[in-house]
Scaffold this active site. Structure first.
Site, PDB file in Angstrom:
ATOM      1  N   SER A 123       0.842  -1.204   0.000  1.00 31.48           N
ATOM      2  CA  SER A 123       0.000   0.000   0.000  1.00 31.48           C
ATOM      3  C   SER A 123       0.868   1.241   0.000  1.00 31.48           C
ATOM      4  CB  SER A 123      -0.846  -0.026   1.275  1.00 31.48           C
ATOM      5  OG  SER A 123      -1.404   1.238   1.541  1.00 31.48           O
ATOM      6  N   TYR A 147      -1.784  -0.649  11.144  1.00 28.15           N
ATOM      7  CA  TYR A 147      -2.020  -1.189   9.803  1.00 28.15           C
ATOM      8  C   TYR A 147      -0.811  -0.907   8.904  1.00 28.15           C
ATOM      9  CZ  TYR A 147      -3.648  -1.566   5.009  1.00 28.15           C
ATOM     10  OH  TYR A 147      -3.735  -1.883   3.679  1.00 28.15           O
ATOM     11  N   LYS A 151       1.974  -3.544   7.083  1.00 30.15           N
ATOM     12  CA  LYS A 151       2.364  -3.613   5.667  1.00 30.15           C
ATOM     13  C   LYS A 151       3.884  -3.483   5.523  1.00 30.15           C
ATOM     14  CE  LYS A 151      -1.506  -4.330   3.648  1.00 30.15           C
ATOM     15  NZ  LYS A 151      -1.807  -5.577   2.955  1.00 30.15           N
TER      16      LYS A 151
HETATM   17  P1  NAD Z   1     -11.164  -6.614   1.683  1.00 31.82           P
HETATM   18  O1  NAD Z   1     -11.346  -6.564   3.149  1.00 31.82           O
HETATM   19  O2  NAD Z   1     -12.332  -6.319   0.802  1.00 31.82           O
HETATM   20  O3  NAD Z   1     -10.550  -8.024   1.247  1.00 31.82           O
HETATM   21  C1  NAD Z   1      -9.699  -8.780   2.070  1.00 31.82           C
HETATM   22  C2  NAD Z   1     -10.245 -10.203   2.092  1.00 31.82           C
HETATM   23  O4  NAD Z   1      -9.378 -11.000   2.893  1.00 31.82           O
HETATM   24  C3  NAD Z   1     -11.634 -10.302   2.700  1.00 31.82           C
HETATM   25  O5  NAD Z   1     -12.474 -11.051   1.838  1.00 31.82           O
HETATM   26  C4  NAD Z   1     -11.416 -11.027   4.028  1.00 31.82           C
HETATM   27  O6  NAD Z   1     -12.525 -11.830   4.379  1.00 31.82           O
HETATM   28  C5  NAD Z   1     -10.153 -11.827   3.738  1.00 31.82           C
HETATM   29  N1  NAD Z   1      -9.308 -12.130   4.901  1.00 31.82           N
HETATM   30  C6  NAD Z   1      -8.840 -11.271   5.832  1.00 31.82           C
HETATM   31  N2  NAD Z   1      -8.089 -11.925   6.733  1.00 31.82           N
HETATM   32  C7  NAD Z   1      -8.055 -13.228   6.345  1.00 31.82           C
HETATM   33  C8  NAD Z   1      -7.445 -14.393   6.869  1.00 31.82           C
HETATM   34  N3  NAD Z   1      -6.727 -14.355   8.001  1.00 31.82           N
HETATM   35  N4  NAD Z   1      -7.599 -15.562   6.206  1.00 31.82           N
HETATM   36  C9  NAD Z   1      -8.358 -15.617   5.078  1.00 31.82           C
HETATM   37  N5  NAD Z   1      -8.979 -14.549   4.550  1.00 31.82           N
HETATM   38  C10 NAD Z   1      -8.825 -13.362   5.189  1.00 31.82           C
HETATM   39  O7  NAD Z   1      -9.942  -5.617   1.336  1.00 31.82           O
HETATM   40  P2  NAD Z   1      -9.437  -5.089  -0.065  1.00 31.82           P
HETATM   41  O8  NAD Z   1      -9.740  -3.646  -0.147  1.00 31.82           O
HETATM   42  O9  NAD Z   1      -9.873  -6.000  -1.150  1.00 31.82           O
HETATM   43  O10 NAD Z   1      -7.876  -5.218   0.173  1.00 31.82           O
HETATM   44  C11 NAD Z   1      -7.121  -6.334  -0.295  1.00 31.82           C
HETATM   45  C12 NAD Z   1      -5.671  -6.153   0.087  1.00 31.82           C
HETATM   46  O11 NAD Z   1      -5.181  -4.937  -0.462  1.00 31.82           O
HETATM   47  C13 NAD Z   1      -5.402  -6.062   1.582  1.00 31.82           C
HETATM   48  O12 NAD Z   1      -4.181  -6.708   1.855  1.00 31.82           O
HETATM   49  C14 NAD Z   1      -5.283  -4.573   1.838  1.00 31.82           C
HETATM   50  O13 NAD Z   1      -4.497  -4.301   2.958  1.00 31.82           O
HETATM   51  C15 NAD Z   1      -4.603  -4.132   0.559  1.00 31.82           C
HETATM   52  N6  NAD Z   1      -4.831  -2.717   0.226  1.00 31.82           N
HETATM   53  C16 NAD Z   1      -6.094  -2.224   0.157  1.00 31.82           C
HETATM   54  C17 NAD Z   1      -6.300  -0.884  -0.141  1.00 31.82           C
HETATM   55  C18 NAD Z   1      -7.686  -0.297  -0.183  1.00 31.82           C
HETATM   56  O14 NAD Z   1      -7.833   0.918  -0.036  1.00 31.82           O
HETATM   57  N7  NAD Z   1      -8.742  -1.080  -0.403  1.00 31.82           N
HETATM   58  C19 NAD Z   1      -5.206  -0.047  -0.412  1.00 31.82           C
HETATM   59  C20 NAD Z   1      -3.926  -0.593  -0.353  1.00 31.82           C
HETATM   60  C21 NAD Z   1      -3.742  -1.940  -0.030  1.00 31.82           C
HETATM   61  C1  WQD Z   2      -9.066   9.947   1.029  1.00 32.86           C
HETATM   62  C2  WQD Z   2      -9.230  11.448   1.239  1.00 32.86           C
HETATM   63  C3  WQD Z   2      -9.488  12.059   3.554  1.00 32.86           C
HETATM   64  C4  WQD Z   2     -13.351  10.059   4.130  1.00 32.86           C
HETATM   65  C5  WQD Z   2      -6.640   4.983   3.438  1.00 32.86           C
HETATM   66  C6  WQD Z   2      -5.603   4.265   4.244  1.00 32.86           C
HETATM   67  C7  WQD Z   2      -4.557   3.683   3.344  1.00 32.86           C
HETATM   68  C8  WQD Z   2      -5.159   2.855   2.218  1.00 32.86           C
HETATM   69  C9  WQD Z   2      -6.350   3.496   1.579  1.00 32.86           C
HETATM   70  C10 WQD Z   2      -4.951   0.516   2.577  1.00 32.86           C
HETATM   71  C11 WQD Z   2      -8.440  11.992   2.433  1.00 32.86           C
HETATM   72  C12 WQD Z   2     -10.746  12.379   2.769  1.00 32.86           C
HETATM   73  C13 WQD Z   2     -12.177  10.549   3.581  1.00 32.86           C
HETATM   74  C14 WQD Z   2     -14.367  10.979   4.524  1.00 32.86           C
HETATM   75  C15 WQD Z   2     -12.970  12.795   3.759  1.00 32.86           C
HETATM   76  N1  WQD Z   2      -5.625   1.579   2.647  1.00 32.86           N
HETATM   77  N2  WQD Z   2     -11.997  11.893   3.394  1.00 32.86           N
HETATM   78  N3  WQD Z   2     -14.131  12.309   4.308  1.00 32.86           N
HETATM   79  O1  WQD Z   2      -6.686   8.132   3.805  1.00 32.86           O
HETATM   80  O2  WQD Z   2      -5.780   8.089   1.445  1.00 32.86           O
HETATM   81  O3  WQD Z   2      -6.009   6.001   2.681  1.00 32.86           O
HETATM   82  O4  WQD Z   2      -7.237   4.040   2.549  1.00 32.86           O
HETATM   83  O5  WQD Z   2      -3.787   0.342   2.439  1.00 32.86           O
HETATM   84  O6  WQD Z   2      -3.719   2.931   4.154  1.00 32.86           O
HETATM   85  O7  WQD Z   2      -4.984   5.192   5.138  1.00 32.86           O
HETATM   86  O8  WQD Z   2      -8.040   7.136   1.891  1.00 32.86           O
HETATM   87  O9  WQD Z   2     -10.402   7.181   1.247  1.00 32.86           O
HETATM   88  O10 WQD Z   2      -9.804   7.294   3.706  1.00 32.86           O
HETATM   89  O11 WQD Z   2      -9.331   9.260   2.252  1.00 32.86           O
HETATM   90  O12 WQD Z   2     -12.815  14.004   3.610  1.00 32.86           O
HETATM   91  O13 WQD Z   2     -15.425  10.602   5.043  1.00 32.86           O
HETATM   92  O14 WQD Z   2     -10.607  11.709   1.532  1.00 32.86           O
HETATM   93  O15 WQD Z   2      -9.221  13.059   4.494  1.00 32.86           O
HETATM   94  O16 WQD Z   2      -8.011  13.281   2.096  1.00 32.86           O
HETATM   95  P1  WQD Z   2      -6.578   7.454   2.526  1.00 32.86           P
HETATM   96  P2  WQD Z   2      -9.476   7.653   2.307  1.00 32.86           P
END
Ligand code: NAD
Ligand code: WQD
Length: 337
Positions: A123, A147, A151
């Site tokens: 991430s 979190y 990562k």
């Molecule tokens: P999500 O929660 O929708 O998907 C994660 C899935 O993993 C879920 O279906 C959950 O049930 C499963 N899971 C969690 N722990 C588990 C375990 N111990 N064993 C088996 N299954 C398990 O999240 P997402 O948004 O699809 O994110 C996927 C990956 O990408 C994650 O690693 C997250 O940290 C990373 N990521 C997400 C974002 C974002 O903003 N969505 C941004 C950067 C990185």
């Molecule tokens: C985006 C922008 C907020 C909600 C987070 C995690 C990051 C990654 C993705 C997994 C910011 C603003 C948000 C609201 C708002 N996850 N905002 N009102 O903060 O970039 O990242 O999710 O790895 O680790 O920190 O994403 O969508 O929460 O926010 O004004 O109700 O929207 O302040 O500027 P962020 P976000």
């Protein structure tokens, strides 16, 4: 066969569709702690093919051993993790156990089964509060919450594992920026189980009438309109990035680390306006205090992914909002009602 951990989740389910369309056989392992079993039925409707599914936890070593013994797994795409920043601060042990210990258990089982290809969900959070934008992969890394630390720790575990058996592993650490949007069918999308933490699902729930108004966290940042600036990337583009990474790893042993973003900065207010255009609905908002831990700006330099993987994001902000709206106003709304 590719094992997709967390394949029932938001990014995982879209990646299942991309794998199917690329003709790459896969199976899903998910404990459904943040997703629903019906997601995979909807993936099957999109692809027209069954999705082999095992309900289970990546920390269940015996189960992993069985999966690797019974299926010809060549590689793993590892999405399974907990992802709520606020929750991670309140429950750090749960996050370290699920994310870090879970990844260690998975890697141990892979090694024992002689499976050494892994695509890992990292991430942009690993860049902490960046001193400069756009962000390149060689920028300094840091974290401000459990979190983010989980990562960073997993990235380190992967680097150490790669270094311990040089040339044996094929590992991609993909640093996602802000994934949004939904599949164009409207059948799968982001489905928060609680009040959304992230901007786009919150905006979508306001537009559909599930929530009254958006709180914009601060308009006094040093950005063009004062609101936070991010790099939103369509989840289908992101999914394609995983297919590109798998292909790259076929010919390149070792450790790959790339940003997956668009390189296009978008402010909170720009996102609100884009969503209003796409949905034809008003998104009322009020400005409130900054959210603790938020950074002013975070967007990618995506050049390395283009150079190494031949991958670039193709879908723009309007498409992200249109697809998110189709999902939110259809299947998403009926699930969340
Ligand atoms: P999500 O929660 O929708 O998907 C994660 C899935 O993993 C879920 O279906 C959950 O049930 C499963 N899971 C969690 N722990 C588990 C375990 N111990 N064993 C088996 N299954 C398990 O999240 P997402 O948004 O699809 O994110 C996927 C990956 O990408 C994650 O690693 C997250 O940290 C990373 N990521 C997400 C974002 C974002 O903003 N969505 C941004 C950067 C990185
Ligand atoms: C985006 C922008 C907020 C909600 C987070 C995690 C990051 C990654 C993705 C997994 C910011 C603003 C948000 C609201 C708002 N996850 N905002 N009102 O903060 O970039 O990242 O999710 O790895 O680790 O920190 O994403 O969508 O929460 O926010 O004004 O109700 O929207 O302040 O500027 P962020 P976000």
């Amino acid at each position: 066969m590719i094992l997709v951990t967390g394949g029932a989740g938001f990014i995982g389910s879209h990646t299942c569709v991309a794998l199917a369309q690329a003709g790459i056989p896969f199976m899903v392992l998910d404990n459904l702690c943040n997703s629903r079993r019906s997601v995979l039925e909807r993936v099957e409707r999109i692809t027209g093919a069954p999705v082999p599914f095992i309900e289970g936890d990546i920390r269940d070593t015996a189960l992993l051993q069985r999966v690797f013994a019974e299926h010809a797994v060549e590689g793993v795409i590892h999405f399974a993790a907990l992802k709520s920043v606020g929750e991670s601060v309140r429950e750090p042990l749960r996050y370290y156990d699920n994310n870090v210990a879970g990844t260690v258990a998975l890697l141990g089982a892979m090694r024992a089964a002689n499976v050494r290809t892994l695509v890992f969900s990292s991430s942009a959070t690993v860049y902490g509060d960046p001193a400069l934008v756009p962000i390149r992969e060689d920028f300094p890394l840091s974290a401000t919450n459990a979190y983010g630390w989980s990562k960073l720790m997993m990235e380190q575990v992967l680097a150490d594992v790669d270094a311990s058996e040089p040339g044996q592993w094929r590992i991609a650490r993909l640093r996602y920026f802000n994934p949004v949007g939904a599949h164009a069918s409207g059948l799968i999308g982001e489905d928060p189980q609680d009040i959304p933490n992230n901007l786009l699902p919150y905006v979508a729930q306001v537009a559909v009438g599930l929530r009254e108004q958006l709180s914009v966290y601060g308009n006094d940042y040093p950005t063009p309109d004062g609101t936070g600036v991010r790099d939103y990337i369509h989840v289908c583009d992101l999914a394609e990035g995983h297919v590109a990474a798998l292909r790259y790893l076929r010919d390149h042993p070792g450790l790959l680390t790339v940003n997956l973003g668009t390189g296009r900065p978008v402010s909170v207010l720009e996102m609100v306006r884009a969503f209003e255009r796409a949905s034809g609905r008003a998104v009322p908002y009020r400005i409130v205090a900054r959210r603790p831990g938020d950074v002013a700006q975070c967007w990618a330099d995506p050049a390395l992914a283009q150079e190494l993987l031949g991958w670039t994001a193709k879908l723009g902000l309007d498409q992200m909002c249109e697809d998110a709206w189709r999902w939110q106003s259809g299947v998403g709304a009926s699930l969340q009602a």
